[in-house]
Write a protein that holds these residues in place. Structure first.
Motif, PDB file in Angstrom:
ATOM      1  N   ASP A 416       0.812  -1.222   0.000  1.00  0.00           N
ATOM      2  CA  ASP A 416       0.000   0.000   0.000  1.00  0.00           C
ATOM      3  C   ASP A 416       0.845   1.271   0.000  1.00  0.00           C
ATOM      4  OD1 ASP A 416      -2.117  -1.719   0.158  1.00  0.00           O
ATOM      5  OD2 ASP A 416      -2.498  -1.412   2.302  1.00  0.00           O
ATOM      6  N   ALA A 418       2.353   2.815  -2.345  1.00  0.00           N
ATOM      7  CA  ALA A 418       2.074   3.716  -3.476  1.00  0.00           C
ATOM      8  C   ALA A 418       0.884   4.622  -3.164  1.00  0.00           C
ATOM      9  CB  ALA A 418       1.837   2.908  -4.745  1.00  0.00           C
ATOM     10  N   GLU A 419      -0.153   4.086  -2.542  1.00  0.00           N
ATOM     11  CA  GLU A 419      -1.317   4.900  -2.192  1.00  0.00           C
ATOM     12  C   GLU A 419      -1.002   5.818  -1.014  1.00  0.00           C
ATOM     13  OE1 GLU A 419      -4.588   2.350  -1.469  1.00  0.00           O
ATOM     14  OE2 GLU A 419      -4.594   1.473  -3.487  1.00  0.00           O
ATOM     15  N   ILE A 422       0.700   9.108  -1.900  1.00  0.00           N
ATOM     16  CA  ILE A 422      -0.109  10.196  -2.459  1.00  0.00           C
ATOM     17  C   ILE A 422      -0.394  11.240  -1.390  1.00  0.00           C
ATOM     18  CG2 ILE A 422      -2.331  10.762  -3.510  1.00  0.00           C
ATOM     19  CD1 ILE A 422      -2.326   7.979  -4.767  1.00  0.00           C
ATOM     20  N   ASP A 423      -0.681  10.787  -0.163  1.00  0.00           N
ATOM     21  CA  ASP A 423      -0.969  11.705   0.937  1.00  0.00           C
ATOM     22  C   ASP A 423       0.295  12.107   1.693  1.00  0.00           C
ATOM     23  OD1 ASP A 423      -3.684  11.461   0.327  1.00  0.00           O
ATOM     24  OD2 ASP A 423      -3.918   9.715   1.644  1.00  0.00           O
TER      25      ASP A 423
END
Length: 474
Positions: A416, A418-419, A422-423
C-alpha cells in the motif's frame, strides 16, 4: 506216522479255507451260505482250528460289507444297508442323511418333513427375529398367563436419573462449562443440564460458572454472563441466582487467593446480572448495613458504581468485551488505533502489551503492525518513529507478535506504499529508514528488508539543463 497224517490233514484244511475265501470274494451274493457252512465245519472240526482264524474271517466280512455300502449314492444312503453287531447287512435301517455339497446352504427340510418352505419365512439365521424392516405391533397382555398381573396394564415406565450428589457435582458440570467456553452455544448447555437431575445442587451452577470464569479470559467472562442470562427462567430460577451470588460473596476471601481481582470481577458480574434482570434491583441494597467483609464490600461498591454509570450512557452489557472471533473487523481496527495513540501519550510498553493480549486476536496482529507503521509514516518528528520501533522490538522479543504476523504487517505496508505516498510525499524515504532500523534492532530479518520497495531517485530534468541527470531532493 500219526503226526504226519495229522499235519497233512491240517494243511488240507487251510487250503480249503483259502479256496473258500477266494470263492466268497468272487461271489458276494452267496457269501452268507458259504459262511454258514464254514461255521458248521468249524464247529465240527473245532479241535483242529484256532479261534484267531475265525476272527479274521469276521473282520474280512465286515470290511467287504462296508465297501459295498460306500458304493451306494448319498441319496439312497438313508434307506440303504447297515451292519449289525455280527457284521451282517441289514436292510431298512435309518442312517443320518447326508447332503451333497451343492445343497449345503439349502434351508429346506432334508428329512422329507414340512411343506418345503424356507425356515422363518426366508428371514432365517441365528438370532434373527424376522425380515428386515418388519414392524412389530404392541404385544397384547394374555390374561391367561400365570404371571399376569392386573396392575401391569396401568403401569407407566419412565427413565429416572438419580439426583446428582455433591461429590460428583463439580466433576460433572465443570466439563460442560469448559466446553461451552469453546463453542459458545447456550442451548447445548441447557440441554445437558436438563438431562441431569441436579436437585438441591441446582443453585450451585452459577457460582461454579463464575468461579471458572474468574480464572479465564475476558471473552469467557462475557460468555458466562450470557449463559446465566439464558439459563435463568428455563433451567434456573431467580432464587437460584440470588443464592448462588450470595455464596460467591461469602467465598470471596478464598477466591482472592487465586484471583487477586476477584472482588472487582464479582462486582461486575453482579452489575451485569442486575442489568440482564436475572437479579432484582434491590439485591445490592439488601446488603447495606450488614456487610463485615472488606472483599464483599468492595464487590458491592463496584456493582453500585457500574449501575450508576449506566444512567450516563455506559453500556454495561459490553463491559467484558467480546472475543476476537466475535468482533467485527472495523471495531478491532478502531481499538488498535486507540491502543497506539494511548501508548504514544503514556509510553508504557507493558500496558500496551497487556491491552493487545486482552484483545485475544493473535491471528489479527498483522493489522496492529500495519497501523503502527502507517502512524510512523504519517507522523512528524522522530518521537513516534522511535517509540513505535521500541514497541515492535519489545513485542517481538516477548513473542506477543509472532514472526509470521510481523512479516505480514510489513508486507501489507509494502503493497500500500504507493497509495500512502499520495498523501505523504516522503513515505518511501521514511519507510526505508524504518525498515533499516527494524533490521538493525532484530525486529525483521534480511528477507523482509530486501522486499522493501524504493522509488527511483534519478530523473531527467528540462532541456534547459542539457539533459543532466539529477538526484531527487526531498
Amino acid at each position: 506216522v500219526f503226526v504226519h497224517l495229522n499235519f497233512v490233514y491240517i494243511s488240507q484244511i487251510h487250503t480249503t479255507e483259502d479256496l473258500s475265501d477266494s470263492f466268497v470274494s468272487g461271489e458276494e451274493d452267496n457269501g452268507g451260505s458259504l459262511l454258514s457252512n464254514k461255521n458248521i465245519n468249524n464247529e465240527i472240526n473245532g479241535n483242529w482250528l484256532s479261534s484267531s482264524s475265525n476272527s479274521i474271517h469276521e473282520a474280512r466280512l465286515k470290511a467287504k460289507a462296508k465297501r459295498r455300502l460306500r458304493k451306494n449314492s448319498s441319496r439312497d444312503s438313508g434307506r440303504g444297508d447297515s451292519l449289525s453287531d455280527n457284521g451282517d447287512a441289514v436292510r431298512g435301517t435309518a442312517v443320518a442323511p447326508t447332503s451333497p455339497k451343492s445343497k449345503l446352504l439349502d434351508r429346506k427340510s432334508r428329512l422329507g418333513k414340512g411343506r418345503g418352505l424356507p425356515k422363518k419365512g426366508g428371514a432365517g439365521g441365528k438370532g434373527v427375529w424376522g425380515r428386515s424392516g418388519e414392524v412389530y405391533g404392541p404385544e397384547e397382555v394374555d390374561e391367561k398367563d400365570p404371571n399376569y398381573d392386573e396392575a401391569q396394564e396401568n403401569c407407566v415406565y419412565e427413565t429416572v436419573a438419580p439426583p446428582l450428589e455433591e461429590k460428583d457435582f463439580e466433576k460433572t458440570v465443570s466439563p460442560i462449562v469448559q466446553e461451552y467456553f469453546e463453542h459458545g452455544d447456550t442451548n447445548e448447555v441447557a440441554e445437558l443440564l436438563a438431562e441431569l437431575n441436579l436437585g438441591p445442587m441446582r443453585s450451585e451452577v452459577p457460582s461454579l460458572a463464575v468461579s471458572l470464569a474468574l480464572e479465564a479470559k475476558a471473552s469467557h467472562r462475557e460468555l458466562t454472563s450470557r449463559l446465566l442470562a439464558d439459563l435463568c427462567g428455563s433451567v434456573l430460577s431467580r432464587s437460584d441466582m440470588e443464592s448462588s451470588f450470595d455464596k460467591l460473596l461469602r467465598e470471596l476471601p478464598d477466591l482472592v487467593l487465586d484471583t487477586p481481582g476477584a472482588p472487582q470481577l464479582v462486582g461486575q458480574f453482579i452489575a451485569r446480572a442486575v442489568s440482564d434482570q436475572i437479579l432484582s434491583k434491590s439485591y445490592i441494597e439488601s446488603y447495606k448495613g450488614r456487610v463485615g467483609c472488606q472483599y464483599t464490600r468492595a464487590a458491592l461498591d463496584r456493582a453500585a458504581v457500574l449501575l450508576k454509570m449506566t444512567m450516563g450512557g455506559l453500556r454495561i452489557d459490553n463491559q467484558w468485551g467480546a472475543g476476537g472471533g466475535q468482533r467485527p473487523v472495523m471495531q478491532l481496527v478502531k481499538e488498535m488505533n486507540l491502543l497506539l495513540k494511548e501508548y504514544i501519550l503514556s509510553g508504557d510498553i507493558k500496558e500496551a502489551e497487556r491491552c493487545l493480549r486482552d484483545l485475544e486476536v493473535p491471528h489479527f496482529h498483522h493489522e496492529f503492525v500495519y497501523e503502527a507503521i502507517v502512524m510512523v509514516l504519517e507522523s512528524k518528528g522522530d518521537k513516534t518513529f522511535k517509540m513505535v520501533l521500541q514497541l515492535l522490538k519489545a513485542l517481538s522479543a516477548s513473542s506477543s507478535i509472532t514472526v509470521d504476523q510481523m512479516r505480514r504487517g510489513y508486507e501489507r505496508v509494502y503493497m500500500d506504499i504507493a497509495e500512502i505516498n499520495i498523501d505523504v510525499p516522503r513515505a518511501y524515504f521514511i519507510l526505508e529508514q524504518f525498515v533499516d532500523q527494524s533490521f538493525n534492532t532484530g525486529v525483521i530479518d534480511v528477507k523482509i528488508r530486501d522486499l522493501c520497495p524504493c522509488r527511483g531517485r534519478k530523473r531527467f530534468v528540462s532541456e534547459g539543463d542539457g539533459g543532466v541527470v539529477k538526484l531527487e531532493s526531498y
